[in-house]
Design a protein around this motif. Sequence first.
Motif, PDB file in Angstrom:
ATOM      1  N   UNK A   1       0.827  -1.205   0.000  1.00 20.93           N
ATOM      2  CA  UNK A   1       0.000   0.000   0.000  1.00 20.93           C
ATOM      3  C   UNK A   1       0.862   1.256   0.000  1.00 20.93           C
ATOM      4  N   UNK A   2       1.970   1.236   0.741  1.00 21.48           N
ATOM      5  CA  UNK A   2       2.886   2.381   0.753  1.00 21.48           C
ATOM      6  C   UNK A   2       3.396   2.666  -0.658  1.00 21.48           C
ATOM      7  N   UNK A   3       3.862   1.611  -1.332  1.00 14.31           N
ATOM      8  CA  UNK A   3       4.453   1.780  -2.658  1.00 14.31           C
ATOM      9  C   UNK A   3       3.407   2.110  -3.706  1.00 14.31           C
ATOM     10  N   UNK A   4       2.198   1.530  -3.585  1.00 16.53           N
ATOM     11  CA  UNK A   4       1.143   1.768  -4.573  1.00 16.53           C
ATOM     12  C   UNK A   4       0.757   3.249  -4.601  1.00 16.53           C
ATOM     13  N   UNK A   5       0.544   3.823  -3.422  1.00 11.42           N
ATOM     14  CA  UNK A   5       0.142   5.237  -3.411  1.00 11.42           C
ATOM     15  C   UNK A   5       1.290   6.136  -3.850  1.00 11.42           C
ATOM     16  N   UNK A   6       2.511   5.765  -3.513  1.00 14.86           N
ATOM     17  CA  UNK A   6       3.664   6.530  -3.979  1.00 14.86           C
ATOM     18  C   UNK A   6       3.735   6.519  -5.504  1.00 14.86           C
ATOM     19  N   UNK A   7       3.457   5.348  -6.090  1.00 16.68           N
ATOM     20  CA  UNK A   7       3.472   5.213  -7.545  1.00 16.68           C
ATOM     21  C   UNK A   7       2.369   6.060  -8.177  1.00 16.68           C
TER      22      UNK A   7
ATOM     23  N   UNK B   1      -9.966  -2.779  -1.518  1.00 16.60           N
ATOM     24  CA  UNK B   1     -10.740  -1.552  -1.314  1.00 16.60           C
ATOM     25  C   UNK B   1      -9.833  -0.322  -1.334  1.00 16.60           C
ATOM     26  N   UNK B   2      -8.678  -0.441  -0.718  1.00 14.96           N
ATOM     27  CA  UNK B   2      -7.735   0.665  -0.681  1.00 14.96           C
ATOM     28  C   UNK B   2      -7.292   1.063  -2.084  1.00 14.96           C
ATOM     29  N   UNK B   3      -6.984   0.075  -2.939  1.00 10.15           N
ATOM     30  CA  UNK B   3      -6.539   0.390  -4.303  1.00 10.15           C
ATOM     31  C   UNK B   3      -7.601   1.158  -5.071  1.00 10.15           C
ATOM     32  N   UNK B   4      -8.861   0.720  -4.958  1.00 10.31           N
ATOM     33  CA  UNK B   4      -9.934   1.410  -5.663  1.00 10.31           C
ATOM     34  C   UNK B   4     -10.095   2.831  -5.143  1.00 10.31           C
ATOM     35  N   UNK B   5     -10.038   2.981  -3.834  1.00 11.09           N
ATOM     36  CA  UNK B   5     -10.165   4.309  -3.236  1.00 11.09           C
ATOM     37  C   UNK B   5      -9.013   5.214  -3.671  1.00 11.09           C
TER      38      UNK B   5
END
Length: 355
Positions: free
Chosen positions: A273-279, A318-322
């Motif tokens: 999740x840390x890396x996904x939002x950074x990306x 859910x986090x990825x979609x949000x």
Amino acid sequence: DAEFLASSLPEHIILSKALANSPRPRALVPFYYRATPASRTAKAEFAHEDITLATLVTHSRFTVFKRLVERYDGPISVAVHHEWSHAHPAVASQLRALHVLYTSSPRFAERVDVHLVLAPHERALNTWRNVARQLARTGLVMMLDVDFAVCTDFRGALLNLGVVGARDAAGAGAIVPAFEYTRLRDGMDSRTFPRDKQSLLALVHSGKLDMFHRSWQPGHNSTDYTRYYAAAPGEVYKVDRYQAAYEPYVVFRRDGPPWCDERFVGYGGNKAACLFEMYLSGVSFYVLSDHFLIHQTHPYEEAARKAERKSNKKLYQDFKEEACLRYLRRHRDAGTLAGALGHNVRKECLKMRGV
């Protein structure tokens, strides 16, 4: 302004807002121990352009943490968690053990800032990562798990190259590839680990070393280990096959990139999740082909891992979609969705059903 608020509001109010989305600790003590760099005794500060290892540790990991301190020549910011609840009130003995650890080597007093987290939650990992990152005293950080051995001088290389933050408008992250021994007993003692790429490749070709978590390839295969093995000395290459479970170890700017989402508690999805939002924010990742980390073998809490990964799997979806909705709107409102800054959002979020 921020300076006025910091001087006028009680510390517990400031910290409650800083950790508003997480299972809050009972107490957070920043700089429980504060390092005094030997070369800058008067100011007691590290150079802004240096790289801080931001990590987290529990009482059971003190031994491997000491090895990390012995092998890394730069500053370290560590969130030390002690369980504090009615069922586990014996914090005093753990603090004595922490004091013994901190005074066991002068390297601790010169390089290691310790931030104490007292909480009943055993694995609020992203909260602890954010604490260590927020309280780092340099402009660059690497969020590194404490059970990895630093085998090469990536710090010196990066300070000379200036890779981080300079290659893309939204900044860049420098990846140090991770490995583990195929026979777990071979990875017990970091003093036996290779210290240069030639020695690493010999162990890879003999089957003794492999990419970290080969059994869960989405976690690290975007690093493209085949390209890494064949890379010329000094080569730095861009990650061009990102996928949402990717969770490498990255050096990046302390300020600017998003913080780790603190809803994740326990194993599974937290680092990804840390890396996904950074990306999604626009950060691009570059692999340092001369450098590597190696995992130090230790027992896992298998029952907890299985249960927590199951619950976090749905949370991560859910986090990825949000996150995609937030960044699609942010780039749209800023007029950057169609440009270079919106590239990562377009590429990744179009994979989701309904987008």
